[in-house]
Motif scaffolding. Structure first.
Motif, PDB file in Angstrom:
ATOM      1  N   GLU A   5      -9.713  -9.109   2.387  1.00 37.40           N
ATOM      2  CA  GLU A   5      -8.718  -8.029   2.320  1.00 37.40           C
ATOM      3  C   GLU A   5      -7.620  -8.243   3.361  1.00 37.40           C
ATOM      4  O   GLU A   5      -6.438  -8.039   3.076  1.00 37.40           O
ATOM      5  CB  GLU A   5      -9.391  -6.675   2.553  1.00 37.40           C
ATOM      6  CG  GLU A   5     -10.309  -6.235   1.440  1.00 37.40           C
ATOM      7  CD  GLU A   5     -11.152  -5.037   1.821  1.00 37.40           C
ATOM      8  OE1 GLU A   5     -11.379  -4.200   0.927  1.00 37.40           O
ATOM      9  OE2 GLU A   5     -11.595  -4.925   2.986  1.00 37.40           O
ATOM     10  N   TYR A   6      -8.025  -8.643   4.549  1.00 30.01           N
ATOM     11  CA  TYR A   6      -7.077  -8.916   5.636  1.00 30.01           C
ATOM     12  C   TYR A   6      -6.128 -10.038   5.223  1.00 30.01           C
ATOM     13  O   TYR A   6      -4.911  -9.927   5.355  1.00 30.01           O
ATOM     14  CB  TYR A   6      -7.883  -9.294   6.874  1.00 30.01           C
ATOM     15  CG  TYR A   6      -7.130  -9.388   8.173  1.00 30.01           C
ATOM     16  CD1 TYR A   6      -6.389  -8.317   8.677  1.00 30.01           C
ATOM     17  CD2 TYR A   6      -7.213 -10.537   8.947  1.00 30.01           C
ATOM     18  CE1 TYR A   6      -5.738  -8.405   9.887  1.00 30.01           C
ATOM     19  CE2 TYR A   6      -6.571 -10.636  10.171  1.00 30.01           C
ATOM     20  CZ  TYR A   6      -5.829  -9.563  10.634  1.00 30.01           C
ATOM     21  OH  TYR A   6      -5.189  -9.647  11.848  1.00 30.01           O
ATOM     22  N   GLN A   8      -5.361 -10.975   2.197  1.00 29.96           N
ATOM     23  CA  GLN A   8      -4.502 -10.508   1.105  1.00 29.96           C
ATOM     24  C   GLN A   8      -3.356  -9.647   1.639  1.00 29.96           C
ATOM     25  O   GLN A   8      -2.218  -9.745   1.183  1.00 29.96           O
ATOM     26  CB  GLN A   8      -5.306  -9.728   0.064  1.00 29.96           C
ATOM     27  CG  GLN A   8      -4.484  -9.275  -1.115  1.00 29.96           C
ATOM     28  CD  GLN A   8      -3.797 -10.408  -1.855  1.00 29.96           C
ATOM     29  OE1 GLN A   8      -4.415 -11.408  -2.177  1.00 29.96           O
ATOM     30  NE2 GLN A   8      -2.507 -10.263  -2.118  1.00 29.96           N
ATOM     31  N   GLN A   9      -3.642  -8.798   2.625  1.00 28.46           N
ATOM     32  CA  GLN A   9      -2.588  -7.952   3.202  1.00 28.46           C
ATOM     33  C   GLN A   9      -1.557  -8.788   3.948  1.00 28.46           C
ATOM     34  O   GLN A   9      -0.362  -8.486   3.917  1.00 28.46           O
ATOM     35  CB  GLN A   9      -3.198  -6.888   4.101  1.00 28.46           C
ATOM     36  CG  GLN A   9      -3.906  -5.810   3.318  1.00 28.46           C
ATOM     37  CD  GLN A   9      -4.434  -4.694   4.200  1.00 28.46           C
ATOM     38  OE1 GLN A   9      -4.055  -4.553   5.364  1.00 28.46           O
ATOM     39  NE2 GLN A   9      -5.315  -3.886   3.649  1.00 28.46           N
ATOM     40  N   THR A  12       0.570 -10.368   1.241  1.00 25.75           N
ATOM     41  CA  THR A  12       1.477  -9.356   0.681  1.00 25.75           C
ATOM     42  C   THR A  12       2.659  -9.123   1.615  1.00 25.75           C
ATOM     43  O   THR A  12       3.810  -9.027   1.169  1.00 25.75           O
ATOM     44  CB  THR A  12       0.710  -8.042   0.432  1.00 25.75           C
ATOM     45  OG1 THR A  12      -0.326  -8.302  -0.523  1.00 25.75           O
ATOM     46  CG2 THR A  12       1.630  -6.960  -0.097  1.00 25.75           C
ATOM     47  N   SER A  13       2.379  -9.061   2.909  1.00 27.82           N
ATOM     48  CA  SER A  13       3.456  -8.871   3.883  1.00 27.82           C
ATOM     49  C   SER A  13       4.418 -10.054   3.884  1.00 27.82           C
ATOM     50  O   SER A  13       5.638  -9.872   3.910  1.00 27.82           O
ATOM     51  CB  SER A  13       2.861  -8.659   5.281  1.00 27.82           C
ATOM     52  OG  SER A  13       3.873  -8.420   6.216  1.00 27.82           O
ATOM     53  N   THR A  51      -2.533  -6.368  13.426  1.00 27.12           N
ATOM     54  CA  THR A  51      -2.386  -5.852  12.065  1.00 27.12           C
ATOM     55  C   THR A  51      -2.005  -7.021  11.151  1.00 27.12           C
ATOM     56  O   THR A  51      -1.511  -8.061  11.635  1.00 27.12           O
ATOM     57  CB  THR A  51      -1.279  -4.786  11.981  1.00 27.12           C
ATOM     58  OG1 THR A  51      -0.011  -5.413  12.221  1.00 27.12           O
ATOM     59  CG2 THR A  51      -1.517  -3.644  12.957  1.00 27.12           C
ATOM     60  N   PRO A  52      -2.193  -6.865   9.854  1.00 32.31           N
ATOM     61  CA  PRO A  52      -1.740  -7.920   8.940  1.00 32.31           C
ATOM     62  C   PRO A  52      -0.255  -8.225   9.111  1.00 32.31           C
ATOM     63  O   PRO A  52       0.163  -9.385   9.033  1.00 32.31           O
ATOM     64  CB  PRO A  52      -2.041  -7.335   7.558  1.00 32.31           C
ATOM     65  CG  PRO A  52      -3.181  -6.401   7.787  1.00 32.31           C
ATOM     66  CD  PRO A  52      -2.920  -5.803   9.138  1.00 32.31           C
ATOM     67  N   GLU A  53       0.528  -7.205   9.399  1.00 35.87           N
ATOM     68  CA  GLU A  53       1.971  -7.405   9.594  1.00 35.87           C
ATOM     69  C   GLU A  53       2.248  -8.230  10.849  1.00 35.87           C
ATOM     70  O   GLU A  53       3.168  -9.047  10.864  1.00 35.87           O
ATOM     71  CB  GLU A  53       2.690  -6.054   9.669  1.00 35.87           C
ATOM     72  CG  GLU A  53       2.706  -5.302   8.359  1.00 35.87           C
ATOM     73  CD  GLU A  53       1.372  -4.622   8.019  1.00 35.87           C
ATOM     74  OE1 GLU A  53       0.534  -4.393   8.924  1.00 35.87           O
ATOM     75  OE2 GLU A  53       1.162  -4.325   6.829  1.00 35.87           O
TER      76      GLU A  53
END
Length: 65
Positions: A5-6, A8-9, A12-13, A51-53
């Motif tokens: 999930e991490y 994938q995020q 996505t970012s 964070t993913p960002e």
């Protein structure tokens, strides 16, 4: 959050980033290539602090060099 999930995020970012002209900064292939530079172990170490960002920011800067 799982590593998948991490990851994938982060992807996505990266895919949502645009340059000064409003064009996408990365296509899916180049974003995945950048993300694959980090192992699951490396992501596991940072998941509690970044964070993913945050990770996408670092990868995006690396990708521009």
């Amino acid at each position: 959050m799982s590593i998948e999930e991490y990851r994938q995020q982060i992807l996505t970012s990266l895919l949502s980033r645009t340059n000064a002209k409003g064009e996408l900064s990365f296509d899916k292939s180049s974003a995945k290539e950048l993300l694959n530079q980090l192992s699951d172990e490396e992501l596991e170490e940072g998941i509690l602090f970044n964070t993913p960002e945050d990770v996408a920011d670092v990868l995006a800067e690396t990708g521009r060099l």
